[in-house]
Design a protein around this motif. Structure first.
Motif, short mmCIF file in Angstrom:
data_model
loop_
_atom_site.label_atom_id
_atom_site.label_comp_id
_atom_site.label_asym_id
_atom_site.label_seq_id
_atom_site.Cartn_x
_atom_site.Cartn_y
_atom_site.Cartn_z
N ALA A 2 -6.69 -1.32 0.67
CA ALA A 2 -6.35 -1.75 2.03
C ALA A 2 -7.04 -0.91 2.93
CB ALA A 2 -4.62 -0.94 1.87
N PRO A 33 0.78 -1.24 0.02
CA PRO A 33 0.10 -0.03 -0.60
C PRO A 33 1.35 0.77 -0.15
CG PRO A 33 -1.01 -1.00 1.41
CD PRO A 33 0.33 -2.64 1.19
N ALA A 35 -2.98 -0.81 -4.32
CA ALA A 35 -3.29 -1.10 -3.04
C ALA A 35 -3.20 -0.32 -1.97
CB ALA A 35 -1.59 -1.98 -3.19
N SER A 36 -2.97 0.78 -1.90
CA SER A 36 -3.67 1.65 -1.14
C SER A 36 -5.13 1.82 -1.09
CB SER A 36 -2.91 3.00 -0.71
OG SER A 36 -3.91 4.20 -1.90
#
Length: 102
Positions: A30, A20, A26-27
């Motif tokens: 998350a 992330p 990815a962040s």
């Protein structure tokens, strides 16, 4: 490969393997679906504003919206093939009839 298919593959790869702190995708994953959905809403609003007030930025805002929608679909375990299948199912059906059948 179509650019949308490449983007979808990149989103899925980053969801599964990226950190992330190093990947925006990815962040988002998350932070969870509520944050992803919020981003889709924000981008939809910006797209509407661009359509009405700054048409020269409409394509850019639409790209942001599509990107975030693909992230949301991936989070839900869906993808472009699911959207294509739904559009194919609706093909040849009046929009009024399709909506009334929901």
């Amino acid at each position: 490969m179509d650019p949308l298919d490449r983007l979808e593959a990149t989103i899925r790869a980053r969801r599964d393997a990226a950190e992330p702190g190093r990947s925006y995708v990815a962040s988002l994953f998350a932070k969870g679906r509520p944050k992803i959905a919020q981003k889709v809403g924000e981008e939809a609003t910006e797209t509407v504003i661009a359509a009405l007030a700054a048409p020269e930025t409409l394509a850019s805002e639409a790209a942001d919206l599509v990107f975030h929608l693909l992230v949301l679909l991936a989070d839900a375990g869906l993808g472009l093939d699911d959207v294509r299948a739904e559009l194919a199912r609706r093909e040849g059906v009046s929009g009024h009839d399709e909506k009334a059948a929901r």
